[in-house]
Design an enzyme around this catalytic site. Structure first.
Site, PDB file in Angstrom:
ATOM      1  N   ASP A 102       0.859  -1.175   0.000  1.00  0.00           N
ATOM      2  CA  ASP A 102       0.000   0.000   0.000  1.00  0.00           C
ATOM      3  C   ASP A 102       0.908   1.242   0.000  1.00  0.00           C
ATOM      4  OD1 ASP A 102      -2.138   1.706  -0.008  1.00  0.00           O
ATOM      5  OD2 ASP A 102      -3.265   0.584   1.474  1.00  0.00           O
TER       6      ASP A 102
HETATM    7  C1  BGC Z   1      -4.938   3.214  -0.269  1.00  0.00           C
HETATM    8  C2  BGC Z   1      -5.074   2.108  -1.298  1.00  0.00           C
HETATM    9  C3  BGC Z   1      -4.840   2.653  -2.670  1.00  0.00           C
HETATM   10  C4  BGC Z   1      -3.477   3.307  -2.692  1.00  0.00           C
HETATM   11  C5  BGC Z   1      -3.027   3.766  -4.060  1.00  0.00           C
HETATM   12  C6  BGC Z   1      -3.692   4.035  -0.457  1.00  0.00           C
HETATM   13  O1  BGC Z   1      -3.673   5.147   0.343  1.00  0.00           O
HETATM   14  O2  BGC Z   1      -4.972   2.646   1.022  1.00  0.00           O
HETATM   15  O3  BGC Z   1      -6.327   1.492  -1.177  1.00  0.00           O
HETATM   16  O4  BGC Z   1      -4.947   1.634  -3.628  1.00  0.00           O
HETATM   17  O5  BGC Z   1      -3.485   4.392  -1.797  1.00  0.00           O
HETATM   18  O6  BGC Z   1      -3.611   4.915  -4.466  1.00  0.00           O
END
Ligand code: BGC
Length: 724
Positions: A287
């Protein structure tokens, strides 16, 4: 393992350690030039009110983006996140293919959560349709649009079972039930990936957030998760597993820790369970910034240690924390990380690039026609169908003439209250980052389109507006940024202003319909008690206004059923139907499991939803046939309109070696019934699916007696028991 293993081996043999690490580096464009502060600081400035949203948008619009092209040329970038334009994708891809030493193509990832341009209902809403084929079809159009913009992978579906409505991200998944989440996720995987990943309109599904992110303590985003292994295996892991079995090719470990080990460095989770037990051979993508955050978790002293732990745990791609690119080369050269571990991770990434066909066809071939691939009429039609099926009719009383308030008569004059009614952008919901502003039909737009007479009012001119209105619509709930990531709430209610508006409207004596816009269940006992008709409209996407009028005026019939329990009070959270009974289930006596200042019952139970017709259930029966339980019931449409009823089958194990939930959803079917028609519905449930994990973590099927409950929601069911 896969037909590409030889090719992967040969390519790996040619790669330097630095080039290998480059494949694991995912970056997004950074903003430069227009302002002095970092993007994060700028976001904070908007959130704490130092700059307005308009100012923020203006700055973002004028900011230059840095795509790290020098790093790319040097083979130090393997994938990008957040670029949704075929021209930009092709430009960077050309550098990767033509200017890097080995010409390895890039993967472009993007958060296509509920549509790219054709925004469909938020996942929580769409799950209320209880219709896997619909979920798959909307996933397919999302993939078609996203791939036309050069995107190869979506960070979706989110299949985090979420039982706590305080958590803002409940909007991104299919609610509180594990079976529904699994079916929803598997359908999305099929929709996104299509039948062959190498086709240009297929995109990789990256399931998230592995694992149990929906169980964060107190519903607070990014918080910890501590739970028994039994609950993890029974209530949280199966939804991810169902997606893997459906062929999902990427997995994103969650921000949270599980029982003290952050998912990003959790070797048991990423290697033992995911790869060894479940046989997953796709790639894992961290993440955002999650590897570096392991220092904050207190599991690594610095970024270097975090990178080592994450890579050794089986985390392939580092999304934007730059720890791999900074430290892994040196860690390998110092023999602190075995090069085989690096090779395994790189092989995962290359495998997906081969599967996507990127070595043969690296470019989006239809760049010039990108815009015509978006928001096609047939996509809008599907978005409207999904929106209609996502709404849940929560209440529909009779007016003073004894007629149900909804559907409305054609030709009534409307008084419409609530600022969101005319704001289409608000109806797209959280994570609609690809949406074009202005592409969403608001309620007012839809009224204009149909020549409906309406006036808009505020709480200050109610008396004026009611004079020429037959029905008052109160558009209330949450704005789109009140749910989604980083939008956990400690009070899941509506504002005082909204309550005082409702009071004024109710005083007029005219019929009032509350239309709820929200990304989570709301604790709204005042609305439930006092407003005679309530339509849960969630955040429905580009066709919101049209779909809402379809339901309000009875062109379509409501069929949706809640996939998350609505509590009476925030303090009841987490609240969910599949709870255990306890030794003292809440009842009349004081000394039972309940609150002294809130009911023990939910406001609206899981599975609940009304329609413009009614159904009668009778003749429940269950018999065992070999390894199958056959549970059946008769369902009759006793109203005057044809409809579709979502028939739900729950099971309880009455006495087991470990306490079991009072009900668990085991099957459901959406049944079409004409007015007056009666059908027998039969569910075949495998004995295998009724097991549980015992104290020693063995999956066992022991039971003395099962009770089968079948009905139109989790509360009002007929029941029948069967001895085992
Ligand atoms: C979120 C994810 C997301 C990622 C990429 C993160 O802050 O938790 O769900 O896919 O950002 O944008």
């Amino acid at each position: 393992m896969s037909k590409y293993e030889d090719k992967i081996k040969k390519l790996l043999a040619k790669m330097t350690v630095e080039e290998k690490v480059g494949q694991l580096q995912q970056c997004g464009p950074s903003l430069v030039g227009a302002f002095e502060v970092s993007f994060e600081e700028l976001l904070d400035m908007m959130f704490d009110g130092r700059i307005s949203k308009e100012e923020f948008d203006r700055l973002m619009g004028t900011a230059k983006q840095d795509f790290h092209e020098d790093d790319l040329r040097a083979g130090r970038v393997g994938s990008y996140n957040g670029i949704g334009s075929a021209a930009q994708v092709n430009k960077l891809q050309k550098i990767a293919v033509e200017e890097t030493r080995l010409g390895i193509p890039l993967i472009f990832g993007y958060d296509v959560i509920h549509g790219f341009k054709t925004i469909t209902p938020i996942p929580l809403a769409e799950s209320c349709a209880w219709e896997p084929s619909l979920w798959e079809r909307t996933g397919r159009i999302a993939a078609k649009e996203a791939s036309a913009a050069g995107i190869h992978m979506t960070f979706a579906p989110m299949v985090d079972v979420s039982k706590d409505a305080r958590w803002g991200r409940v909007s991104e998944g299919a609610g509180e039930d594990v079976l529904l989440n699994g079916l929803y996720g598997a359908a999305k995987v099929r929709g996104f990936q299509g039948d062959n990943l190498s086709k240009e309109d297929s995109i990789v599904a990256c399931i998230k957030h592995f694992a149990a992110y929906g169980a964060v303590e107190a519903g607070r985003d990014y918080n910890c998760v501590d739970m028994s292994m039994q609950r993890l295996y029974e209530e949280y892991l199966p939804s991810y597993k169902m997606c893997i079995d459906a062929g999902a090719r990427a997995v994103m470990p969650a921000f949270n820790d599980i029982n003290g080990i952050p998912c990003s460095v959790n070797k048991w989770l990423l290697m033992d369970l995911l790869r060894k037990q479940w046989g997953f051979n796709g790639m894992t993508v961290s993440d955002a910034n999650a590897i570096a955050e392991c220092v904050n978790h207190g599991i690594a002293l610095d970024g270097r240690e975090a990178a080592k732990k994450a890579l050794e745990a089986g985390l392939d791609i580092d999304m934007t924390s730059n720890t791999y690119i900074k430290y892994v080369e040196e860690l390998v050269k110092n023999e602190e990380i075995d090069e085989e571990i690096l090779d395994r991770a790189v092989a995962d990434v290359l495998r997906i690039k081969f599967e996507l066909g990127l070595f043969d066809n690296p470019y989006q071939t239809n760049e010039a026609h990108e815009s015509t691939a978006m928001l096609k009429p047939e996509y809008r039609a599907l978005a409207r169908e999904a929106a209609v099926k996502s709404m849940v009719l929560l209440k529909n009383e009779k007016d003073s003439n004894g007629k149900k308030i909804l559907p409305l008569e054609k030709g009534v004059n409307l008084g419409i209250f609530g600022e969101v009614a005319g704001n289409g952008d608000e109806m797209t919901g959280a994570w609609a980052i690809g949406a074009d502003s202005g592409s969403c039909v608001s309620i007012l737009d839809a009224c204009k389109e149909r020549d409906i007479f309406y006036q808009t009012g505020t709480k200050d001119n109610v008396d004026e507006i009611v004079k020429s209105s037959d029905v008052l619509l109160a558009v209330i709930g949450e704005k789109k940024d009140e749910s989604g990531e980083a939008s956990s709430r400690a009070k899941i209610t509506i504002s005082h202003e909204q309550i005082s508006l409702l009071k004024k409207l109710l005083k007029t004596g005219k019929p009032v319909v509350a239309i709820l816009f929200n990304g989570r269940p709301l604790a709204i006992p005042f609305v439930a008690e006092n407003v005679p008709a309530i339509l849960e409209a969630w955040h429905l996407g580009v066709e919101a206004g049209n779909a809402i009028l379809d339901i309000l005026f009875g062109d379509e019939i409501p069929t949706g059923k809640l996939t998350m329990t609505f509590p009476n009070a925030t303090g009841q959270c987490p609240m969910y139907y599949a709870h255990i009974n306890t030794g003292r289930p809440g009842g009349k006596s004081k000394f039972t499991s309940k609150y002294i200042d809130a009911p023990v019952e939910p406001l609206y139970p899981f599975g609940y939803g009304l329609s413009y017709t009614e159904y009668e259930y009778s003749d429940i029966a269950v018999k065992k046939n070999g390894d199958l339980y056959e549970a059946s019931i008769n369902v009759k449409n006793i109203g005057e309109r044809d409809g579709e009823e979502i028939v739900q089958c729950y099971v309880r194990n009455m006495a087991a070696g470990r306490v079991r939930p009072v009900k668990e959803l085991k099957a459901f079917e959406k049944v079409a019934l004409q007015a007056g028609e009666k059908k027998e519905v039969t569910f075949n449930i495998k004995a295998e699916d009724l097991g549980y994990y015992n104290w020693n973590m063995e999956y066992v099927k022991e039971a003395k007696e099962y009770v089968f409950y079948i009905g139109g929601n989790s509360k009002d069911c007929l029941e029948v028991s069967i001895k085992d």
